[in-house]
Design a protein around this motif. Structure first.
Motif, short mmCIF file in Angstrom:
data_model
loop_
_atom_site.label_atom_id
_atom_site.label_comp_id
_atom_site.label_asym_id
_atom_site.label_seq_id
_atom_site.Cartn_x
_atom_site.Cartn_y
_atom_site.Cartn_z
N TRP A 1 0.83 -1.22 0.00
CA TRP A 1 0.00 0.00 0.00
C TRP A 1 0.86 1.26 0.00
N SER A 2 2.02 1.17 -0.64
CA SER A 2 2.92 2.32 -0.69
C SER A 2 2.31 3.50 -1.45
N LYS A 3 1.43 3.20 -2.42
CA LYS A 3 0.78 4.30 -3.15
C LYS A 3 -0.15 5.07 -2.24
N ASP A 4 -0.75 4.39 -1.28
CA ASP A 4 -1.68 5.04 -0.35
C ASP A 4 -0.94 5.81 0.74
N THR A 5 0.23 5.31 1.12
CA THR A 5 1.00 5.98 2.18
C THR A 5 2.00 6.99 1.62
N ASN A 6 2.19 6.96 0.30
CA ASN A 6 3.15 7.85 -0.37
C ASN A 6 4.56 7.69 0.18
N LEU A 7 4.90 6.45 0.50
CA LEU A 7 6.24 6.18 1.02
C LEU A 7 7.06 5.46 -0.05
N LYS A 8 8.12 6.11 -0.49
CA LYS A 8 8.98 5.53 -1.51
C LYS A 8 10.06 4.67 -0.86
N ALA A 9 10.34 3.55 -1.49
CA ALA A 9 11.39 2.67 -0.98
C ALA A 9 12.76 3.32 -1.14
N GLU A 10 13.56 3.22 -0.11
CA GLU A 10 14.92 3.77 -0.13
C GLU A 10 15.93 2.64 -0.10
N LYS A 11 17.15 2.94 -0.54
CA LYS A 11 18.22 1.96 -0.51
C LYS A 11 18.79 1.83 0.90
N LEU A 12 19.47 0.74 1.14
CA LEU A 12 20.16 0.54 2.40
C LEU A 12 21.21 1.64 2.59
N MET A 13 21.24 2.24 3.78
CA MET A 13 22.17 3.33 4.04
C MET A 13 23.63 2.86 3.94
N GLU A 14 24.52 3.80 3.68
CA GLU A 14 25.95 3.51 3.61
C GLU A 14 26.54 3.39 5.01
N LEU A 15 27.59 2.62 5.13
CA LEU A 15 28.23 2.35 6.41
C LEU A 15 28.66 3.62 7.12
N ASP A 16 29.35 4.51 6.44
CA ASP A 16 29.87 5.72 7.07
C ASP A 16 28.76 6.63 7.59
N ASP A 17 27.65 6.69 6.84
CA ASP A 17 26.53 7.53 7.27
C ASP A 17 25.92 7.00 8.57
N VAL A 18 25.78 5.68 8.64
CA VAL A 18 25.23 5.07 9.85
C VAL A 18 26.18 5.29 11.03
#
Length: 295
Positions: free
Chosen positions: A99-116
């Motif tokens: 139901w991503s169209k209803d929640t308007n939530l776009k899938a994101e990629k796994l974060m990078e190690l340094d950012d985490v």
């Protein structure tokens, strides 16, 4: 009790009052004999859960003081390292791709190690002693080895900061649980969500036994378990008692039992049904019961 009141109203330093309070609460707590049990019945839990609220709160606070410092709270930071795109059908969750169209939530990629890692450093500087990382996956097997290997690197690097490290990545195999342990993971979160009877109304993409199976593999790998549920999914008091019964009768109690309140995100099936979550006193009743069952 009289000493605490007298000192509180005098010029004595607040620290002395706190010491006296701790002594008083310690004495009071020792009046109650509490043993760790894993053989609770639903009837016993129901009797505890349905006590008059004030009595229930008092009993829970007394038991809590037998096992914990009542003035100590652990700070934890939770980071979504992979948001959206989950193939599961949990009707409370906005991260489902169904139901991503209803929640308007776009899938994101796994974060990078340094950012985490940078965010973990900030969390430690702000006072957190536990850093939790969550990925919107059915499980690591869904995404392949490279992404899971990156998560393992995140665990190892954050652990070197001297923090406890927790992850919630969905269902695990025995080997994946062992890899997380070897990487330095402290604790694994995998909530049972609700009672076994109500669970099919919450999701159709996995079973209650799937949840328990992952908890068993996590425990077998030597990891601490973080497992609780969500209140306000449209369930009854019997379902809340059933959820607590499941957790309190595990071979070993979870070291952490999160009692969450539903946040009905617009676009999710539960929000469309008009379910808005629990009241504050319903949350208090569940937390208090859990503290008595799993001190």
């Amino acid at each position: 009790k009289m000493l605490v009141r007298r000192f509180a109203n005098s010029s004595f330093h607040l620290a002395r009052v706190e010491v006296l309070q701790r002594v008083y609460f310690s004495i009071e707590a020792k009046k109650t004999d509490v043993s760790i049990r894993n053989n609770w019945t639903r009837d016993e839990i129901s009797q505890i859960y349905n006590r008059p609220l004030i009595n229930l709160i008092y009993d829970a606070a007394t038991v809590h003081r037998m096992f914990h410092d009542p003035q100590q709270v652990q700070k934890a930071t939770l980071l979504s390292i992979k948001t959206g795109g989950c193939p599961e059908t949990c009707t409370y969750c906005s991260q489902s791709s169904k139901w991503s169209k209803d929640t308007n939530l776009k899938a994101e990629k796994l974060m990078e190690l340094d950012d985490v890692y940078d965010l973990a450093v900030r969390a430690r500087e702000s006072g957190s002693t536990r850093f939790c990382m969550g990925a919107a996956w059915r499980g690591p097997s869904q995404v392949g080895p490279k992404q899971f290997e990156r998560v393992l690197e995140m665990v190892t690097k954050v652990r070197l900061l001297g923090m406890e490290v927790c992850t919630t990545l969905g269902m695990l195999t025995e080997d994946q649980a062992k890899q997380l342990k070897t990487a330095g993971l402290s604790c694994y979160n995998h909530n049972v969500d609700t009672s076994p009877e109500y669970y099919p109304k919450i999701t159709s993409s996995r079973t209650y036994d799937d949840r328990l199976d992952t908890l068993s593999k996590v425990r077998k790998a030597g990891l601490s378990v973080c497992s609780g549920g969500i209140i306000g999914l449209g369930e009854s008091d019997k379902d809340r008692i059933g959820m607590l019964h499941t957790l309190a009768t595990l071979e070993e109690h979870p070291e952490s039992v999160p009692i969450n309140a539903l946040v009905a995100v617009e676009g999710t099936p539960l929000a469309k049904e008009g379910i808005s979550g629990p009241t504050a006193l319903e949350m208090v009743r569940c937390v208090a019961t859990a503290r008595i069952l799993m001190p």
